[in-house]
Design a protein around this motif. Structure first.
Motif, PDB file in Angstrom:
ATOM      1  N   SER A 163      59.340  92.280   7.244  1.00  0.00           N
ATOM      2  CA  SER A 163      60.781  92.161   7.475  1.00  0.00           C
ATOM      3  C   SER A 163      61.404  90.992   6.713  1.00  0.00           C
ATOM      4  N   ASN A 164      60.571  90.279   5.918  1.00  0.00           N
ATOM      5  CA  ASN A 164      61.030  89.141   5.099  1.00  0.00           C
ATOM      6  C   ASN A 164      61.596  87.990   5.928  1.00  0.00           C
ATOM      7  N   ILE A 165      61.178  87.885   7.180  1.00  0.00           N
ATOM      8  CA  ILE A 165      61.581  86.743   8.005  1.00  0.00           C
ATOM      9  C   ILE A 165      60.847  85.476   7.537  1.00  0.00           C
ATOM     10  N   ILE A 166      59.600  85.650   7.107  1.00  0.00           N
ATOM     11  CA  ILE A 166      58.823  84.526   6.576  1.00  0.00           C
ATOM     12  C   ILE A 166      59.057  84.458   5.076  1.00  0.00           C
ATOM     13  N   THR A 167      59.611  83.347   4.600  1.00  0.00           N
ATOM     14  CA  THR A 167      59.927  83.227   3.175  1.00  0.00           C
ATOM     15  C   THR A 167      59.635  81.814   2.679  1.00  0.00           C
ATOM     16  N   ASP A 168      59.742  81.642   1.385  1.00  0.00           N
ATOM     17  CA  ASP A 168      59.683  80.342   0.706  1.00  0.00           C
ATOM     18  C   ASP A 168      58.445  79.530   1.099  1.00  0.00           C
ATOM     19  N   GLY A 169      58.654  78.252   1.441  1.00  0.00           N
ATOM     20  CA  GLY A 169      57.530  77.352   1.699  1.00  0.00           C
ATOM     21  C   GLY A 169      56.711  77.710   2.917  1.00  0.00           C
ATOM     22  N   MET A 170      57.278  78.517   3.830  1.00  0.00           N
ATOM     23  CA  MET A 170      56.530  78.899   5.020  1.00  0.00           C
ATOM     24  C   MET A 170      55.458  79.943   4.705  1.00  0.00           C
ATOM     25  N   LEU A 171      55.609  80.671   3.603  1.00  0.00           N
ATOM     26  CA  LEU A 171      54.631  81.704   3.232  1.00  0.00           C
ATOM     27  C   LEU A 171      53.234  81.120   3.000  1.00  0.00           C
ATOM     28  N   PRO A 172      53.086  80.113   2.103  1.00  0.00           N
ATOM     29  CA  PRO A 172      51.737  79.554   1.908  1.00  0.00           C
ATOM     30  C   PRO A 172      51.221  78.822   3.140  1.00  0.00           C
ATOM     31  N   LYS A 173      52.122  78.214   3.926  1.00  0.00           N
ATOM     32  CA  LYS A 173      51.683  77.517   5.145  1.00  0.00           C
ATOM     33  C   LYS A 173      51.047  78.498   6.127  1.00  0.00           C
ATOM     34  N   LEU A 174      51.708  79.644   6.349  1.00  0.00           N
ATOM     35  CA  LEU A 174      51.168  80.629   7.285  1.00  0.00           C
ATOM     36  C   LEU A 174      49.931  81.319   6.719  1.00  0.00           C
ATOM     37  N   ALA A 175      49.868  81.460   5.404  1.00  0.00           N
ATOM     38  CA  ALA A 175      48.642  82.005   4.803  1.00  0.00           C
ATOM     39  C   ALA A 175      47.463  81.086   5.105  1.00  0.00           C
ATOM     40  N   ASN A 176      47.678  79.773   5.000  1.00  0.00           N
ATOM     41  CA  ASN A 176      46.643  78.801   5.372  1.00  0.00           C
ATOM     42  C   ASN A 176      46.275  78.940   6.843  1.00  0.00           C
ATOM     43  N   CYS A 177      47.279  79.122   7.695  1.00  0.00           N
ATOM     44  CA  CYS A 177      47.039  79.235   9.134  1.00  0.00           C
ATOM     45  C   CYS A 177      46.147  80.425   9.456  1.00  0.00           C
ATOM     46  N   PHE A 178      46.470  81.576   8.881  1.00  0.00           N
ATOM     47  CA  PHE A 178      45.690  82.778   9.214  1.00  0.00           C
ATOM     48  C   PHE A 178      44.324  82.780   8.544  1.00  0.00           C
ATOM     49  N   HIS A 179      44.204  82.094   7.418  1.00  0.00           N
ATOM     50  CA  HIS A 179      42.878  81.864   6.841  1.00  0.00           C
ATOM     51  C   HIS A 179      42.037  81.051   7.819  1.00  0.00           C
ATOM     52  N   ALA A 180      42.649  80.043   8.444  1.00  0.00           N
ATOM     53  CA  ALA A 180      41.919  79.181   9.384  1.00  0.00           C
ATOM     54  C   ALA A 180      41.521  79.921  10.661  1.00  0.00           C
ATOM     55  N   VAL A 181      42.462  80.651  11.276  1.00  0.00           N
ATOM     56  CA  VAL A 181      42.136  81.307  12.554  1.00  0.00           C
ATOM     57  C   VAL A 181      41.135  82.447  12.369  1.00  0.00           C
ATOM     58  N   THR A 182      41.076  83.040  11.177  1.00  0.00           N
ATOM     59  CA  THR A 182      40.058  84.065  10.930  1.00  0.00           C
ATOM     60  C   THR A 182      38.705  83.438  10.596  1.00  0.00           C
ATOM     61  N   HIS A 183      38.673  82.107  10.482  1.00  0.00           N
ATOM     62  CA  HIS A 183      37.412  81.379  10.270  1.00  0.00           C
ATOM     63  C   HIS A 183      37.136  80.426  11.440  1.00  0.00           C
ATOM     64  N   GLN A 184      37.457  80.892  12.632  1.00  0.00           N
ATOM     65  CA  GLN A 184      37.031  80.277  13.904  1.00  0.00           C
ATOM     66  C   GLN A 184      37.811  79.036  14.333  1.00  0.00           C
ATOM     67  N   VAL A 185      38.886  78.681  13.628  1.00  0.00           N
ATOM     68  CA  VAL A 185      39.752  77.613  14.156  1.00  0.00           C
ATOM     69  C   VAL A 185      40.444  78.157  15.401  1.00  0.00           C
ATOM     70  N   GLN A 186      40.386  77.394  16.495  1.00  0.00           N
ATOM     71  CA  GLN A 186      40.781  77.911  17.807  1.00  0.00           C
ATOM     72  C   GLN A 186      42.276  78.190  17.910  1.00  0.00           C
ATOM     73  N   LYS A 187      43.088  77.230  17.475  1.00  0.00           N
ATOM     74  CA  LYS A 187      44.539  77.356  17.666  1.00  0.00           C
ATOM     75  C   LYS A 187      45.248  76.475  16.646  1.00  0.00           C
ATOM     76  N   ILE A 188      46.435  76.919  16.242  1.00  0.00           N
ATOM     77  CA  ILE A 188      47.252  76.154  15.299  1.00  0.00           C
ATOM     78  C   ILE A 188      48.642  75.981  15.884  1.00  0.00           C
ATOM     79  N   HIS A 189      49.177  74.763  15.766  1.00  0.00           N
ATOM     80  CA  HIS A 189      50.510  74.434  16.266  1.00  0.00           C
ATOM     81  C   HIS A 189      51.380  74.018  15.085  1.00  0.00           C
ATOM     82  N   ILE A 190      52.614  74.535  15.030  1.00  0.00           N
ATOM     83  CA  ILE A 190      53.561  74.180  13.973  1.00  0.00           C
ATOM     84  C   ILE A 190      54.871  73.736  14.623  1.00  0.00           C
TER      85      ILE A 190
END
Length: 258
Positions: free
Chosen positions: A213-240
């Motif tokens: 839906s293009n709600i996530i844009t610009d600088g938040m795109l790479p930040k959330l990509a990092n987040c989901f890379h982390a949670v799929t590699h056993q990081v328990q929780k991420i806070h933003i």
């Protein structure tokens, strides 16, 4: 398992003396073990301009030639890092300033040239936690700047969000790891013009919907990509969100879990 908190602070906090002081007050009160990661982009840009060194940004990323790498090393690993460490010492948090080269902690590879030559920018290949474990076991808090190395003597400019997520992933066999991205906004926003439109929970399913839906844009795109890379590699929780969430879990912010 004991919980390890990895906290990354954005450049806007670093650039504001009062914000930085208040953040470090809260970080110092946070229970150990903990690791702090910082960048410092605007400070590096300011010094480069004062020294008449051209600043080149492509798609939100800094082009890092040899002169720019010198500036970044001076600012990130020098003034900002040591100021943070000295301030934490004053707040009874025994801290040590590090780059990825120290203790061979974070090894990167120089980014390959595709359509853009980013210069001396590093993509992380390996995080070595042996030295960091020794420090944490002695109640010493590592403070990382966003500089890594290639194990061949070359320093590399590296995205601070990625440094934080890769550190969190590396410790998942030793601790329950939680990752905090602290910046000036209340969290991930549904409407960038409405600071109260915080998306409080994001998981794998609604993340894909937000992207479509293009709600996530610009600088938040790479930040959330990092987040989901982390949670799929056993990081328990991420806070933003804003740094007050470190101590006030009821403060509205975004949490990310698998």
């Amino acid at each position: 398992m004991e919980t390890l908190k990895i906290v990354k602070i954005g450049g806007n906090i670093i650039n504001d003396e009062n914000d930085l002081a208040n953040f470090l007050d809260d970080f110092a009160k946070l229970a150990s073990p903990k690791i702090l990661v910082h960048g410092g982009g605007k400070s590096a840009t300011k010094l480069a301009q004062q020294m008449n060194i051209e600043v080149q940004i492509k798609d939100g990323r800094r082009i890092t030639n040899a002169d720019t790498l010198d500036i970044i090393t001076m600012v990130y690993a020098g003034k900002i890092n040591k100021t943070i460490v000295a301030t934490l010492q004053a707040k009874n948090t025994n801290a040590i300033g590090l780059s990825g080269a120290d203790g061979n902690s974070i090894v990167s590879k120089k980014r390959a040239v595709t359509t853009i030559d980013y210069g001396f920018v590093g993509d992380i290949q390996k995080v070595n936690i042996h030295t960091l474990k020794l420090l944490l076991n002695q109640n010493i808090t590592p403070v990382f700047c966003a500089i890594t190395h290639d194990k061949n003597g070359q320093l590399l400019n590296t995205n601070a969000d990625t440094v934080a997520s890769e550190l969190a992933i590396a410790f998942t066999n030793e601790y329950t790891t939680e990752l905090y991205y602290c910046f000036e906004k209340n969290g991930v926003l549904e409407n960038v013009n409405d600071s109260d439109s915080v998306i409080e929970k994001i998981d794998s399913k609604n993340y894909q919907n937000l992207l479509k839906s293009n709600i996530i844009t610009d600088g938040m795109l790479p930040k959330l990509a990092n987040c989901f890379h982390a949670v799929t590699h056993q990081v328990q929780k991420i806070h933003i969100g804003k740094y007050a969430m470190l101590l006030d879990k009821n403060l509205k912010h975004t949490t990310i879990q698998k």
